[in-house]
Design an enzyme around this catalytic site. Sequence first.
Site, PDB file in Angstrom:
ATOM      1  N   ALA A  73      50.983 111.887 -53.340  1.00 14.72           N
ATOM      2  CA  ALA A  73      50.069 110.757 -53.492  1.00 14.72           C
ATOM      3  C   ALA A  73      50.380 109.599 -52.565  1.00 14.72           C
ATOM      4  O   ALA A  73      50.205 108.453 -52.929  1.00 14.72           O
ATOM      5  CB  ALA A  73      50.088 110.282 -54.945  1.00 14.72           C
ATOM      6  N   CYS A  74      50.874 109.863 -51.375  1.00 11.85           N
ATOM      7  CA  CYS A  74      51.093 108.781 -50.413  1.00 11.85           C
ATOM      8  C   CYS A  74      49.751 108.231 -49.943  1.00 11.85           C
ATOM      9  O   CYS A  74      48.747 108.934 -49.932  1.00 11.85           O
ATOM     10  CB  CYS A  74      51.874 109.290 -49.205  1.00 11.85           C
ATOM     11  SG  CYS A  74      53.494 109.962 -49.592  1.00 11.85           S
ATOM     12  N   THR A  75      49.753 106.968 -49.554  1.00  4.62           N
ATOM     13  CA  THR A  75      48.562 106.354 -48.972  1.00  4.62           C
ATOM     14  C   THR A  75      48.956 105.642 -47.691  1.00  4.62           C
ATOM     15  O   THR A  75      49.836 104.780 -47.704  1.00  4.62           O
ATOM     16  CB  THR A  75      47.916 105.345 -49.928  1.00  4.62           C
ATOM     17  OG1 THR A  75      47.623 105.983 -51.177  1.00  4.62           O
ATOM     18  CG2 THR A  75      46.627 104.787 -49.336  1.00  4.62           C
ATOM     19  N   ARG A 130      41.566 105.998 -54.153  1.00  2.00           N
ATOM     20  CA  ARG A 130      42.412 105.254 -53.221  1.00  2.00           C
ATOM     21  C   ARG A 130      41.702 104.954 -51.904  1.00  2.00           C
ATOM     22  O   ARG A 130      41.907 103.889 -51.315  1.00  2.00           O
ATOM     23  CB  ARG A 130      43.719 106.016 -52.993  1.00  2.00           C
ATOM     24  CG  ARG A 130      44.652 105.938 -54.199  1.00  2.00           C
ATOM     25  CD  ARG A 130      45.900 106.766 -54.014  1.00  2.00           C
ATOM     26  NE  ARG A 130      45.601 108.188 -54.006  1.00  2.00           N
ATOM     27  CZ  ARG A 130      46.271 109.099 -53.296  1.00  2.00           C
ATOM     28  NH1 ARG A 130      47.272 108.725 -52.521  1.00  2.00           N
ATOM     29  NH2 ARG A 130      45.940 110.375 -53.365  1.00  2.00           N
TER      30      ARG A 130
END
Length: 499
Positions: free
Chosen positions: A25-27, A264
């Site tokens: 779940a990196c952004t 996101r």
Amino acid sequence: MINKKISLGVLSILTAFSLQSVSYACTGFIIGKDLTKDGSLLYGRTEDLEPHHNKNFIVRLAKDNPAGEKWKDLSNGFEYPLPEHSYRYSAIPDVTPNKGVYDEAGFNECGVSMSATVSASANDAIQKIDPYVKNGLAESSMASVILPSVKTAREGVALIAKIVTEKGAAEGNIVTLADKDGIWYMEILSGHQYVAIKFPDDKYAVFPNTFYLGHVDFNDKENTIASEDVEKVAKKAKSYIEVDGKFHIAKSYNPPLNDANRSRSFSGIKSLDPDSKVTYKDSNYELLQSTDKTFSLEDAMKLQRNRFEGLDLKPLDQMALDGKGKPKSKKAVKGYAYPISNPNVMEAHIFQLKKDIPAELGGGVMWLSIGSPRNAPYLPYLGNISRTYEAYQEKSTQYNDKSWYWTVSHINDLVAAHPKPFGTKVIDEMKGLEKTWIAEQDKSTKEISDLVVSDPKAAQEKADKISLDRAEKTFKRLKAIEAKLVEEKPKNKKGLNRS
């Protein structure tokens, strides 16, 4: 010493997150230099996986390597020859190298910066034609192999391309590399397919865990690096899609957009540009976003702390607190969504690159929060530092009161568990510290930039001293805040403190 105990309330929140279908779940984000108030290039990423996952911040010193020595990734068996000489670079590794080093982000001594990676995955049809390679290049090795080996960002992209072509990729990834000439955005799409572009100065982008590239001019060799068969593989997989008569990479390689990526992408774009025409129901979000607004470093920090402020959404991790129970895997719950700032954030970094900062200093500043920045500060670091504060180097996999990560993690847990009494007091203080450091940074960077021309060693010693002193003072303050939160947290009916 504070005994680290997590309350049932906090555990229920974290458990709720573990039940989500968010395996990574990196952004990431990029803001081109033409869109910033001071002409700097801004880019960075939140590194997300799970709560209570220790991260270090270190400097790996330059070294000569024996002939034939190889980098070995113990997590998947990937190997690659080390260069004759490895450049010094800063890194944000995990503390369990047998499960992967994950150096993640940093500057090298040549002025190349890198953030690696935002994980993504090709659709099933693509993977049947060009599957990922089990012992190929993965996020766990990316920064460790590239940063010590290259003098320019383009060299970094070319080296990744060479490795993926020859040895394959273990997974899909998005990588960003920058230097004095700008920033490259690269998508490793499948086992052997990739596309990289020189990111335009007049655009911005927000990219969680899915591919975003649309049409790319493969004939523009100056600004594009791509595998030969990227279109051929999509056609063979029968997932090839054109938009306006041109091959669209993301639509051809992506699986359907999931809720966590939708929330996101949407909230990140809206955080930077509330007037953007994107909606929460869009079928996809383009990589290159345009705006007439300009942005500051504080806007980038705000983006990484975003929890749907100003939007008609609530963070998914609040469901347990709101009495609605635990979210069910793969099932959307109306009104709740996955935010950029979530309990899985382990660290966040922002590169601020400026033309007047020499390559010997990294060409800019890395603003780093070890632990989630939700209730912790970003500290500035130049690219010429040779060491880091001791609290960044504690390797414990459980709470350790000498550890920067574990202290910040505990503070975040306490504030999340008791939002009413603690409110925004902690983050308000952190933002005040950041404001002071931003005001101070230009002056100290100018002094070190002037010094590096005549005496690089003295410039490094000065950068070390400034960053070490700031980190020491900040850590002492974080420990005081942690102790105060423990002392002031509400008591249960038996009169006992709830951790």
